[in-house]
Design a protein around this motif. Sequence first.
Motif, mmCIF file in Angstrom:
data_model
loop_
_atom_site.group_PDB
_atom_site.id
_atom_site.type_symbol
_atom_site.label_atom_id
_atom_site.label_comp_id
_atom_site.label_asym_id
_atom_site.label_seq_id
_atom_site.Cartn_x
_atom_site.Cartn_y
_atom_site.Cartn_z
ATOM 1 N N ARG A 10 12.322 16.967 -0.145
ATOM 2 C CA ARG A 10 12.412 15.943 -1.121
ATOM 3 C C ARG A 10 11.974 14.419 -0.411
ATOM 4 O O ARG A 10 11.408 13.701 -0.775
ATOM 5 C CB ARG A 10 13.969 15.611 -1.510
ATOM 6 C CG ARG A 10 14.035 16.785 -2.991
ATOM 7 C CD ARG A 10 15.454 16.097 -3.603
ATOM 8 N NE ARG A 10 16.620 16.572 -2.677
ATOM 9 C CZ ARG A 10 17.107 17.722 -2.880
ATOM 10 N NH1 ARG A 10 16.566 18.802 -3.472
ATOM 11 N NH2 ARG A 10 18.068 18.078 -2.009
ATOM 12 N N LYS A 11 12.607 14.228 0.892
ATOM 13 C CA LYS A 11 12.461 13.271 1.768
ATOM 14 C C LYS A 11 10.869 13.174 1.829
ATOM 15 O O LYS A 11 10.001 12.048 2.027
ATOM 16 C CB LYS A 11 12.928 13.356 3.102
ATOM 17 C CG LYS A 11 14.398 12.863 2.862
ATOM 18 C CD LYS A 11 15.418 12.839 4.249
ATOM 19 C CE LYS A 11 16.665 12.770 3.997
ATOM 20 N NZ LYS A 11 17.462 12.793 5.476
ATOM 21 N N ALA A 17 4.800 9.910 -1.889
ATOM 22 C CA ALA A 17 4.727 9.013 -2.918
ATOM 23 C C ALA A 17 4.597 7.462 -2.590
ATOM 24 O O ALA A 17 3.671 6.734 -2.907
ATOM 25 C CB ALA A 17 5.632 9.103 -3.865
ATOM 26 N N LYS A 18 5.130 6.991 -1.510
ATOM 27 C CA LYS A 18 5.390 5.674 -0.789
ATOM 28 C C LYS A 18 3.587 5.706 -0.396
ATOM 29 O O LYS A 18 3.075 4.513 -0.125
ATOM 30 C CB LYS A 18 6.148 5.239 0.062
ATOM 31 C CG LYS A 18 7.521 5.202 -0.535
ATOM 32 C CD LYS A 18 8.462 4.967 0.283
ATOM 33 C CE LYS A 18 9.997 4.777 -0.289
ATOM 34 N NZ LYS A 18 10.911 3.908 0.381
ATOM 35 N N LEU A 19 3.193 6.389 0.395
ATOM 36 C CA LEU A 19 1.800 6.584 0.995
ATOM 37 C C LEU A 19 0.724 6.479 -0.002
ATOM 38 O O LEU A 19 -0.258 5.708 -0.030
ATOM 39 C CB LEU A 19 1.640 7.792 2.073
ATOM 40 C CG LEU A 19 0.157 7.877 2.493
ATOM 41 C CD1 LEU A 19 -0.120 6.736 3.619
ATOM 42 C CD2 LEU A 19 0.115 9.238 3.186
ATOM 43 N N ASP A 20 0.927 7.183 -0.995
ATOM 44 C CA ASP A 20 0.029 7.168 -2.251
ATOM 45 C C ASP A 20 0.110 5.753 -2.971
ATOM 46 O O ASP A 20 -0.901 5.240 -3.272
ATOM 47 C CB ASP A 20 0.406 8.118 -3.308
ATOM 48 C CG ASP A 20 0.163 9.791 -2.796
ATOM 49 O OD1 ASP A 20 -0.447 9.919 -1.851
ATOM 50 O OD2 ASP A 20 0.786 10.477 -3.337
ATOM 51 N N TYR A 21 1.446 5.190 -3.027
ATOM 52 C CA TYR A 21 1.381 3.873 -3.546
ATOM 53 C C TYR A 21 0.495 2.811 -2.756
ATOM 54 O O TYR A 21 -0.354 1.927 -3.006
ATOM 55 C CB TYR A 21 2.611 3.250 -3.847
ATOM 56 C CG TYR A 21 2.782 2.012 -4.247
ATOM 57 C CD1 TYR A 21 3.003 1.652 -5.803
ATOM 58 C CD2 TYR A 21 2.827 0.871 -3.180
ATOM 59 C CE1 TYR A 21 3.121 0.489 -6.085
ATOM 60 C CE2 TYR A 21 3.305 -0.106 -3.825
ATOM 61 C CZ TYR A 21 3.259 -0.665 -5.137
ATOM 62 O OH TYR A 21 3.397 -1.962 -5.551
ATOM 63 N N ALA A 22 0.833 2.796 -1.389
ATOM 64 C CA ALA A 22 0.253 2.092 -0.441
ATOM 65 C C ALA A 22 -1.275 2.239 -0.499
ATOM 66 O O ALA A 22 -2.008 1.049 -0.362
ATOM 67 C CB ALA A 22 0.320 2.243 0.914
ATOM 68 N N ASN A 23 -1.910 3.374 -0.582
ATOM 69 C CA ASN A 23 -3.304 3.492 -0.727
ATOM 70 C C ASN A 23 -3.842 2.920 -1.882
ATOM 71 O O ASN A 23 -4.916 2.301 -1.922
ATOM 72 C CB ASN A 23 -3.725 5.247 -0.465
ATOM 73 C CG ASN A 23 -3.553 5.575 0.903
ATOM 74 O OD1 ASN A 23 -3.853 4.749 1.874
ATOM 75 N ND2 ASN A 23 -3.123 6.652 0.959
ATOM 76 N N MET A 24 -3.165 3.216 -3.187
ATOM 77 C CA MET A 24 -3.450 2.730 -4.378
ATOM 78 C C MET A 24 -3.698 1.190 -4.384
ATOM 79 O O MET A 24 -4.541 0.492 -4.439
ATOM 80 C CB MET A 24 -2.775 3.321 -5.394
ATOM 81 C CG MET A 24 -2.987 2.449 -6.761
ATOM 82 S SD MET A 24 -1.595 1.999 -7.813
ATOM 83 C CE MET A 24 -0.576 0.952 -6.464
ATOM 84 N N LEU A 136 8.035 1.766 -14.978
ATOM 85 C CA LEU A 136 8.104 0.994 -13.597
ATOM 86 C C LEU A 136 7.618 1.833 -12.469
ATOM 87 O O LEU A 136 8.139 3.088 -12.466
ATOM 88 C CB LEU A 136 9.650 0.717 -13.541
ATOM 89 C CG LEU A 136 9.780 -0.316 -12.448
ATOM 90 C CD1 LEU A 136 9.204 -1.695 -12.660
ATOM 91 C CD2 LEU A 136 11.412 -0.448 -12.280
ATOM 92 N N ASP A 137 6.846 1.350 -11.591
ATOM 93 C CA ASP A 137 6.464 2.121 -10.580
ATOM 94 C C ASP A 137 7.575 1.979 -9.323
ATOM 95 O O ASP A 137 7.576 0.991 -8.838
ATOM 96 C CB ASP A 137 4.968 1.887 -9.923
ATOM 97 C CG ASP A 137 4.452 2.684 -8.843
ATOM 98 O OD1 ASP A 137 5.041 3.672 -8.447
ATOM 99 O OD2 ASP A 137 3.376 2.914 -9.037
ATOM 100 N N GLU A 138 8.229 3.090 -9.311
ATOM 101 C CA GLU A 138 9.463 3.228 -8.362
ATOM 102 C C GLU A 138 8.931 3.353 -6.659
ATOM 103 O O GLU A 138 9.837 3.260 -5.839
ATOM 104 C CB GLU A 138 10.578 3.969 -8.868
ATOM 105 C CG GLU A 138 11.171 3.528 -10.083
ATOM 106 C CD GLU A 138 12.161 4.420 -10.536
ATOM 107 O OE1 GLU A 138 12.501 5.283 -9.939
ATOM 108 O OE2 GLU A 138 12.676 3.958 -11.353
#
Length: 182
Positions: A10-11, A17-24, A136-138
Amino acid sequence: MSAEPTEEERKRAQLQAKLDYANMEQRYLSDSLAQWATSAQASSGFGDKPEAVKADPTKGQAWKAVGAPDHDEWSQQSQDMGLDWLETRYAKPVRATEVRAVLTNNHAVKAITKVELVDEAGGLQAVWSGISDFKLDERGPRTWVVHTFPKTDKPIVGVRLTFANAVSSGYKEVDAVQLVGE
């Protein structure tokens, strides 16, 4: 039947998910075909209320949505009545293909109901309208509401976002609006 993910899994998924967001977000921020608004106007602003002006005369004004995301947002005057719009203008007219709105709260994400383009003559062309299906993108501190459409025939100089205030009661906050095109 699959087993429940472990705490470690889970972690790791949260970090991915945070890495994917940063790349986007980095793709959007460094897009050579994208530009940030250079001016803005709105149907209303949070600072239009007399009590708000006393507290902070610059809070919520349209010009807060100019430039790249900076956590300084426009918000409308009334939380739950009528429609409000924010219109942003750009330095270079382009044949547009995409609009990216940077929203900082769930009220704005739920209440956005129309995206229109402004041509050089001041005409409006709707490229999307309806009930928002964005969430909302969490994964990060802001939500990028992205609308892609066929390249416009006319050069575009502005974007107008419309919000239905009763759809989600609360202040709608827009940090920045990006226009993409050639």
